[in-house]
Design a protein around this motif. Structure first.
Motif, short mmCIF file in Angstrom:
data_model
loop_
_atom_site.label_atom_id
_atom_site.label_comp_id
_atom_site.label_asym_id
_atom_site.label_seq_id
_atom_site.Cartn_x
_atom_site.Cartn_y
_atom_site.Cartn_z
N LYS A 149 41.38 41.66 45.39
CA LYS A 149 41.59 41.58 46.72
C LYS A 149 41.40 39.89 47.20
O LYS A 149 40.51 39.38 47.00
CB LYS A 149 40.69 42.45 47.57
CG LYS A 149 40.88 43.81 47.65
CD LYS A 149 39.76 44.70 48.36
CE LYS A 149 39.76 46.17 48.24
NZ LYS A 149 39.18 46.77 48.95
N VAL A 150 42.47 39.65 47.79
CA VAL A 150 42.38 38.06 48.22
C VAL A 150 42.91 37.87 49.39
O VAL A 150 43.80 38.50 50.03
CB VAL A 150 43.42 37.16 47.43
CG1 VAL A 150 43.42 35.58 47.64
CG2 VAL A 150 43.32 37.64 45.58
N ALA A 151 41.88 37.28 50.49
CA ALA A 151 42.07 37.32 51.43
C ALA A 151 42.61 35.74 52.23
O ALA A 151 42.01 34.83 51.70
CB ALA A 151 40.56 37.51 52.52
N PHE A 178 46.63 41.49 48.75
CA PHE A 178 46.66 40.51 49.66
C PHE A 178 45.96 41.09 51.07
O PHE A 178 46.39 42.15 51.45
CB PHE A 178 47.92 39.74 50.10
CG PHE A 178 47.93 38.77 50.94
CD1 PHE A 178 47.16 37.50 50.96
CD2 PHE A 178 48.50 38.77 52.12
CE1 PHE A 178 47.28 36.55 51.51
CE2 PHE A 178 48.10 37.85 53.29
CZ PHE A 178 47.73 36.65 52.95
N VAL A 179 44.97 40.56 51.44
CA VAL A 179 44.10 40.75 52.45
C VAL A 179 44.50 39.77 53.91
O VAL A 179 43.84 38.74 53.89
CB VAL A 179 42.73 40.86 52.56
CG1 VAL A 179 42.06 41.69 53.73
CG2 VAL A 179 42.34 41.99 51.33
N ALA A 197 38.39 37.06 46.49
CA ALA A 197 38.65 35.48 46.53
C ALA A 197 39.35 35.14 47.96
O ALA A 197 39.62 36.24 48.66
CB ALA A 197 39.79 35.50 45.57
N THR A 198 39.24 34.13 48.44
CA THR A 198 39.84 33.75 49.73
C THR A 198 40.60 32.31 49.48
O THR A 198 40.07 31.33 48.76
CB THR A 198 38.70 33.88 50.79
OG1 THR A 198 39.50 33.46 51.77
CG2 THR A 198 37.59 32.62 50.33
N ALA A 199 41.51 32.13 50.26
CA ALA A 199 42.30 30.72 50.65
C ALA A 199 41.63 30.21 51.81
O ALA A 199 42.12 30.65 53.01
CB ALA A 199 43.35 30.95 50.27
#
Length: 361
Positions: A149-151, A178-179, A197-199
């Motif tokens: 899960k990547v926000a 993708f979140v 993870a997050t960008a």
């Protein structure tokens, strides 16, 4: 009669001396007063520019410009509008509720793809590490993102950066969960352990890295020129108020001069606006490259890599199409207007020549 005439002459002489010492030369006074009044009238007739900005190290210099009176020194009246949510600043510019905004190239291209007529008149900076993909313990490579899960804020440059890194590693957008979350909420969700993870961009990177064991996987430093930030105006405002836009551009470069010469004071102002300590703010310095006038002039030129705005805008257009955020390729032929940075460069050149002549006399 003679003594009386002598007394009169003495009195007149004393009055004249008093006036000479106690008063300014009337001609000089009138001239100076006229110039001051004319400048005041000119400034009062200036349209107040509503300028939007949000949390990004490359835009905090606007706060310095306001607090140090730099806008008024360049004869432009500016009302800064702070936005807690970056995307809100873009929609507010689109709605015509502000006149100018600080935003990325990618988000400006996205707005143009949606039918909005905007113009980029200045490069504030390039991100050189302050946009990061931050991951939880156990994720040690980009390929480890598969199934995770990547926000990120959908369609923004950090989403773009995420996909650039994934593409380099051979992953497709479908390989992750993708979140879509606003940047601040994405960082909070990551810290809370709701995503893997997050960008995000600075200063939200500082927040995200507070999760125990978290680390940077990659950043904008790995993709030079991919993320640039700008002063953007509507075309209508451009046509109606070029003088005010020139004042903004002149103020920007004057502010960069102030920051170089008064770094400690400037960092205090910017750190306060960012809501972080001065020491934390200093950590952002290497992650954002504030563009000089020379770098601005070069960026507006055509090129075959991401350092050229036109090339980068075309790449961003492809990205928007690939992820389904734009149904057709936006028209970017009129997106850039470099007349204001050119005018500033010419003014600087003229000033330098003038000083050179004075030194040679």
């Amino acid at each position: 009669m003679k003594p009386r005439s002598l007394l009169t002459a003495c009195l007149l002489f004393m009055v004249a001396m008093f006036l000479a010492v106690g008063c300014k030369n009337p001609a000089v006074y009138i001239k100076t007063t006229t110039e001051v009044e004319a400048a005041a009238v000119a400034f009062s007739n200036t349209t107040t520019v509503n300028l939007g900005f949000s949390a990004w190290p490359g835009w905090f210099p606007w706060q310095v410009a306001e607090e140090k009176g730099i806008f008024s020194s360049k004869n432009v009246a500016v009302k800064l509008k702070w936005f807690d949510g970056y995307l809100e600043s873009i929609s507010t510019l689109t709605a015509g509720q502000i006149d100018a905004n600080s935003q990325t190239l990618g988000d400006t291209v996205s707005a143009v793809a949606g039918g909005v007529d905007k113009v980029i008149v200045l490069v504030n900076d390039n991100s050189t590490g302050n946009d990061k993909i931050i991951v939880a313990p156990g994720i040690n490579s980009i390929k480890d993102l598969r199934g995770k899960k990547v926000a990120a804020e959908e369609g923004t440059v950090d989403h773009f950066l995420l996909l650039l890194g994934m593409k380099r590693a051979g992953l497709s957008p479908q390989d992750i969960q993708f979140v879509p979350l606003e940047t601040g909420k994405a960082a909070a969700a990551f810290v809370a352990g709701q995503v893997d993870a997050t960008a995000v961009f600075a200063p939200f990177t500082t927040q995200a890295l507070r999760r125990e064991g978290s680390k940077e996987l990659f950043s904008s430093k790995d993709f030079p020129g991919a993320i640039s930030d700008h002063l953007v105006v509507s075309r209508e405002f451009l046509y109606k108020h070029p003088k005010e836009i020139q004042g903004l551009v002149d103020s920007w470069f004057a502010t960069l001069d102030y920051i170089r010469e008064n770094q400690d004071r400037a960092y205090m102002i910017m750190a306060k606006r960012a809501g972080v300590s001065v020491e934390e703010y200093k950590q952002y310095a290497d992650g954002t490259r504030l563009f000089s006038i020379e770098e601005n002039l070069k960026a507006f030129q055509p090129g075959n890599n991401m350092t050229s705005l036109l090339y980068a805008a075309n790449e961003m257009s492809k990205f928007l199409n690939d992820v389904g955020l734009a149904k057709s390729k936006p028209n970017i032929t009129l997106l850039f207007d470099d007349r204001f940075v050119k005018a500033y460069a010419q003014m600087q050149a003229n000033t330098a020549r003038g000083k050179g002549k004075e030194a040679g006399e």
